[in-house]
Design a protein around this motif. Structure first.
Motif, PDB file in Angstrom:
ATOM      1  N   GLY A 196     -13.377 -19.223   1.657  1.00 11.00           N
ATOM      2  CA  GLY A 196     -12.711 -19.589   2.906  1.00 11.00           C
ATOM      3  C   GLY A 196     -11.210 -19.366   2.842  1.00 11.00           C
ATOM      4  N   ALA A 197     -10.620 -19.700   1.689  1.00 11.02           N
ATOM      5  CA  ALA A 197      -9.175 -19.520   1.546  1.00 11.02           C
ATOM      6  C   ALA A 197      -8.809 -18.046   1.571  1.00 11.02           C
ATOM      7  N   ALA A 198      -9.649 -17.214   0.951  1.00 11.27           N
ATOM      8  CA  ALA A 198      -9.359 -15.777   0.945  1.00 11.27           C
ATOM      9  C   ALA A 198      -9.367 -15.223   2.367  1.00 11.27           C
ATOM     10  N   GLY A 199     -10.409 -15.611   3.154  1.00 14.33           N
ATOM     11  CA  GLY A 199     -10.467 -15.134   4.532  1.00 14.33           C
ATOM     12  C   GLY A 199      -9.308 -15.642   5.365  1.00 14.33           C
ATOM     13  N   GLY A 200      -9.051 -16.961   5.262  1.00 15.03           N
ATOM     14  CA  GLY A 200      -7.946 -17.532   6.030  1.00 15.03           C
ATOM     15  C   GLY A 200      -6.597 -16.971   5.606  1.00 15.03           C
ATOM     16  N   ALA A 201      -6.417 -16.815   4.286  1.00 15.03           N
ATOM     17  CA  ALA A 201      -5.151 -16.277   3.797  1.00 15.03           C
ATOM     18  C   ALA A 201      -4.944 -14.847   4.253  1.00 15.03           C
ATOM     19  N   PHE A 202      -6.033 -14.061   4.278  1.00 20.89           N
ATOM     20  CA  PHE A 202      -5.919 -12.673   4.717  1.00 20.89           C
ATOM     21  C   PHE A 202      -5.506 -12.605   6.190  1.00 20.89           C
ATOM     22  N   LEU A 203      -6.139 -13.471   7.013  1.00 21.14           N
ATOM     23  CA  LEU A 203      -5.779 -13.485   8.430  1.00 21.14           C
ATOM     24  C   LEU A 203      -4.344 -13.963   8.634  1.00 21.14           C
ATOM     25  N   LEU A 204      -3.977 -15.034   7.929  1.00 23.39           N
ATOM     26  CA  LEU A 204      -2.613 -15.545   8.062  1.00 23.39           C
ATOM     27  C   LEU A 204      -1.581 -14.542   7.568  1.00 23.39           C
ATOM     28  N   THR A 205      -1.911 -13.856   6.467  1.00 26.03           N
ATOM     29  CA  THR A 205      -0.982 -12.867   5.929  1.00 26.03           C
ATOM     30  C   THR A 205      -0.811 -11.707   6.896  1.00 26.03           C
ATOM     31  N   ASN A 206      -1.921 -11.236   7.465  1.00 27.86           N
ATOM     32  CA  ASN A 206      -1.813 -10.159   8.452  1.00 27.86           C
ATOM     33  C   ASN A 206      -0.984 -10.591   9.656  1.00 27.86           C
ATOM     34  N   ARG A 207      -1.201 -11.831  10.071  1.00 26.66           N
ATOM     35  CA  ARG A 207      -0.440 -12.322  11.221  1.00 26.66           C
ATOM     36  C   ARG A 207       1.035 -12.466  10.879  1.00 26.66           C
ATOM     37  N   ALA A 208       1.319 -12.929   9.652  1.00 29.81           N
ATOM     38  CA  ALA A 208       2.717 -13.093   9.248  1.00 29.81           C
ATOM     39  C   ALA A 208       3.406 -11.748   9.053  1.00 29.81           C
ATOM     40  N   LEU A 209       2.666 -10.747   8.545  1.00 28.98           N
ATOM     41  CA  LEU A 209       3.269  -9.444   8.273  1.00 28.98           C
ATOM     42  C   LEU A 209       3.280  -8.530   9.490  1.00 28.98           C
ATOM     43  N   LYS A 210       2.579  -8.902  10.546  1.00 29.01           N
ATOM     44  CA  LYS A 210       2.545  -8.043  11.729  1.00 29.01           C
ATOM     45  C   LYS A 210       3.935  -7.811  12.321  1.00 29.01           C
ATOM     46  N   PRO A 211       4.785  -8.875  12.471  1.00 26.77           N
ATOM     47  CA  PRO A 211       6.145  -8.596  12.966  1.00 26.77           C
ATOM     48  C   PRO A 211       6.941  -7.696  12.031  1.00 26.77           C
ATOM     49  N   ILE A 212       6.738  -7.860  10.721  1.00 27.80           N
ATOM     50  CA  ILE A 212       7.454  -6.996   9.781  1.00 27.80           C
ATOM     51  C   ILE A 212       7.008  -5.553   9.956  1.00 27.80           C
ATOM     52  N   GLY A 213       5.703  -5.352  10.191  1.00 29.98           N
ATOM     53  CA  GLY A 213       5.221  -3.993  10.453  1.00 29.98           C
ATOM     54  C   GLY A 213       5.835  -3.425  11.721  1.00 29.98           C
ATOM     55  N   ALA A 214       5.980  -4.288  12.730  1.00 32.00           N
ATOM     56  CA  ALA A 214       6.610  -3.816  13.970  1.00 32.00           C
ATOM     57  C   ALA A 214       8.069  -3.449  13.738  1.00 32.00           C
ATOM     58  N   VAL A 215       8.758  -4.274  12.936  1.00 23.59           N
ATOM     59  CA  VAL A 215      10.159  -3.977  12.609  1.00 23.59           C
ATOM     60  C   VAL A 215      10.251  -2.655  11.860  1.00 23.59           C
ATOM     61  N   THR A 216       9.353  -2.447  10.908  1.00 24.61           N
ATOM     62  CA  THR A 216       9.364  -1.205  10.133  1.00 24.61           C
ATOM     63  C   THR A 216       9.089  -0.003  11.013  1.00 24.61           C
ATOM     64  N   ALA A 217       8.099  -0.124  11.912  1.00 30.83           N
ATOM     65  CA  ALA A 217       7.778   0.997  12.800  1.00 30.83           C
ATOM     66  C   ALA A 217       8.941   1.306  13.731  1.00 30.83           C
ATOM     67  N   ALA A 218       9.560   0.235  14.268  1.00 29.58           N
ATOM     68  CA  ALA A 218      10.694   0.463  15.172  1.00 29.58           C
ATOM     69  C   ALA A 218      11.877   1.063  14.427  1.00 29.58           C
ATOM     70  N   ALA A 219      12.116   0.563  13.210  1.00 33.14           N
ATOM     71  CA  ALA A 219      13.241   1.085  12.426  1.00 33.14           C
ATOM     72  C   ALA A 219      13.041   2.553  12.073  1.00 33.14           C
ATOM     73  N   SER A 220      11.779   2.959  11.836  1.00 34.13           N
ATOM     74  CA  SER A 220      11.519   4.355  11.487  1.00 34.13           C
ATOM     75  C   SER A 220      11.743   5.277  12.678  1.00 34.13           C
ATOM     76  N   GLU A 221      11.671   4.743  13.897  1.00 38.30           N
ATOM     77  CA  GLU A 221      11.886   5.565  15.085  1.00 38.30           C
ATOM     78  C   GLU A 221      13.354   5.686  15.455  1.00 38.30           C
ATOM     79  N   ILE A 222      14.200   4.878  14.827  1.00 36.56           N
ATOM     80  CA  ILE A 222      15.629   4.917  15.125  1.00 36.56           C
ATOM     81  C   ILE A 222      16.270   6.039  14.323  1.00 36.56           C
ATOM     82  N   SER A 223      17.029   6.861  14.980  1.00 38.49           N
ATOM     83  CA  SER A 223      17.690   7.978  14.315  1.00 38.49           C
ATOM     84  C   SER A 223      19.141   8.027  14.749  1.00 38.49           C
ATOM     85  N   LEU A 224      19.902   8.914  14.108  1.00 36.09           N
ATOM     86  CA  LEU A 224      21.319   9.040  14.426  1.00 36.09           C
ATOM     87  C   LEU A 224      21.526   9.482  15.865  1.00 36.09           C
ATOM     88  N   SER A 225      20.572  10.268  16.384  1.00 40.67           N
ATOM     89  CA  SER A 225      20.715  10.758  17.754  1.00 40.67           C
ATOM     90  C   SER A 225      20.359   9.696  18.790  1.00 40.67           C
TER      91      SER A 225
END
Length: 495
Positions: A196-225
């Motif tokens: 149960g902890a593994a399943g819950g931790a996996f879901l919580l971790t994905n939820r916690a890291l989702k904003p970081i993934g969004a930040v990473t994706a947005a940062a990769s789209e930012i360029s000098l131009s």
């Protein structure tokens, strides 16, 4: 790969934390229940033991009818084998054994059993010896393969002397059964908790890291131009704070790049101006140099006629004068660009500066030059020589473009917190398309006629540099066929 590793690490840490908390909680509950149950047993033994010891000390000898806590042994059958006792069921035997354990055992001061007891041996010999010395204590012993809790209490006579010991016992099978059942439950729950902890931790971790993934994706789209993109901010947690900080950093970077682009554009513009300035200066110097060379050649190759020599010298003198004037203007502009104009400012009346600049033009009959001055002092902090040069250049420029029938008006006045020099003429005027370029170096509205009249196209640029060095500004308005007005604004100071 790095993000997946972070997710795995966080999941493992969460699982370990949850399982650890569960194990600690289970062990704590286990020991707490054990402690509570043992405490209840100890309290019961203590209460019964003290009551029994009190009856031993104050009542009839143990084993009598007034002591219901002590059981007597079986009746004496006499000598001989006697009849075989009946076989009893196991439940009866177990109940009888429990009752035998729970019966108090009393011993005299010599450690011998008192009265007719079923058993004449103590539950715990060491505790008996210590209690004979006046100490009440608990102990845990093993009796017939079963753990038993024993309480030993001394029997004290009214005079305070120890007359024996009473021992009471209670089996710990309930405690042991509770321990085993709780331990089995805990061991059963640990694997379930891990899953149960593994399943819950996996879901919580994905939820916690989702904003970081969004930040990473947005940062990769930012360029000098394109630095205008910003991260989406939601909530007020640490990730939102990080996104705000990242957006602020992007804003600073965007402003820095805009400043760099502006500076680069200014530098490129200055470079182009410098190239054009160098080309124009070379072109302007080539004309008097050509005149000077032709005059010198004519003088050297002529027959020595005095008049021809004089004419050649006049041409050479005018060419050298033109060159000297041009070099002086170029030097003035170079010093202004380098911030080394060398102004020597002092408080003074602007009316006096303008009046002194007008003195050389008093002999000019046409066009007519008029002047108008304020009735009160116009105080400025200025370099009189440089401001006089500005007035002279502007009047010369007006004279070149005003017909003999026209008029030039020079005035000095105050407009709010500014001192104003105004030079207006009724000359030919300037087309509106030329006005933005009047202060460009070597710019001429009519290049051919200006060169013929002696203009180099640097006068207004020099005036602008001197006025701006004084903290002022210069404005030109003109209407074609009606004339031109040039106003110089300078900061007014208190007298």
């Amino acid at each position: 790969m790095a993000r997946r590793s972070l997710r795995t690490t966080l999941t493992l840490w969460n699982v370990a934390a949850i399982v650890g908390i569960l194990v600690l909680f289970g062990v704590a509950v286990l020991y707490a229940s054990q402690s509570v149950l043992k405490g209840q047993i100890d309290d019961d033994l203590k209460h019964r033991g003290e009551e029994t010891a009190r009856m031993e000390a104050n009542g009839p000898p143990p084993g009598g009818p007034d002591f219901p806590g002590f059981g007597v042994g079986p009746p004496d059958q006499g000598p001989g084998p006697g009849p075989e006792p009946p076989r009893l069921p196991p439940a009866y035997l177990d109940a009888n054994r429990v009752a035998d354990i729970r019966r108090p055992r009393s011993f005299d001061r010599d450690g011998k059993a008192r009265g007719r007891q079923r058993a004449d041996t103590p539950f715990d010999k060491d505790s008996l010896d210590r209690s004979l010395k006046g100490e009440s204590l608990y102990s845990t012993v093993e009796l017939d393969g079963e753990r038993v809790r024993v309480y030993s209490v001394p029997v004290e006579r009214p005079r305070g002397e120890t007359d024996g010991v009473v021992q009471l016992a209670r089996e710990l099978r309930d405690v042991d059964l509770l321990w085993e059942s709780q331990l089995r439950t805990l061991l059963l729950l640990i694997p379930l908790a891990v899953i149960g902890a593994a399943g819950g931790a996996f879901l919580l971790t994905n939820r916690a890291l989702k904003p970081i993934g969004a930040v990473t994706a947005a940062a990769s789209e930012i360029s000098l131009s394109d630095l205008s993109r910003r991260l989406e901010v939601s909530g007020d947690d640490e990730l939102a704070e990080m996104a705000n900080t990242f957006n602020s950093m992007l804003g600073r970077l965007e402003r820095s790049f805009e400043d760099l682009q502006t500076a680069y554009a200014d530098l490129e513009f200055a470079y182009e101006n410098q190239k054009r300035f160098t080309a124009d200066a070379s072109h302007e110097l080539r004309t008097p140099l050509t005149r000077l060379r032709l005059a010198a050649t004519a003088a050297l190759t002529g027959d020595g006629n005095a008049k021809e020599l004089r004419d050649a010298l006049v041409v050479a003198d005018r060419a050298s004068e033109s060159m000297a004037r041009l070099v002086d203007q170029l030097l003035t502009l170079a010093r202004a660009d380098a911030g080394q104009l060398g102004l020597r400012t002092s408080p003074g009346d602007l009316r006096v500066i303008v009046a002194e600049a007008l003195e050389p033009y008093q002999t000019v009959e046409a066009p007519q030059i008029e002047s108008s001055f304020a009735d009160h002092p116009v105080s400025v902090q200025a370099d009189a020589d440089h401001l006089g040069r500005v007035v002279t250049n502007l009047i010369d420029n007006a004279l070149r473009h005003t017909p003999a029938s026209g008029k030039i008006v020079v005035s000095c006045s105050v407009d709010g917190s500014q001192a104003v020099i105004s030079i207006g003429d009724t000359g030919e005027g300037i087309e509106a398309s030329h006005l933005p370029h009047l202060f460009d170096r070597f710019y001429r509205v009519d290049a051919a006629r200006a060169r013929k009249d002696g203009g180099s196209g640097l006068g207004l640029a020099i005036c602008k540099s001197i006025v701006e060095a004084h903290g002022g500004s210069l404005v030109v308005t003109s209407e074609l066929g009606k004339g031109t007005s040039v106003k110089v604004f300078l900061p007014k100071v208190s007298a």
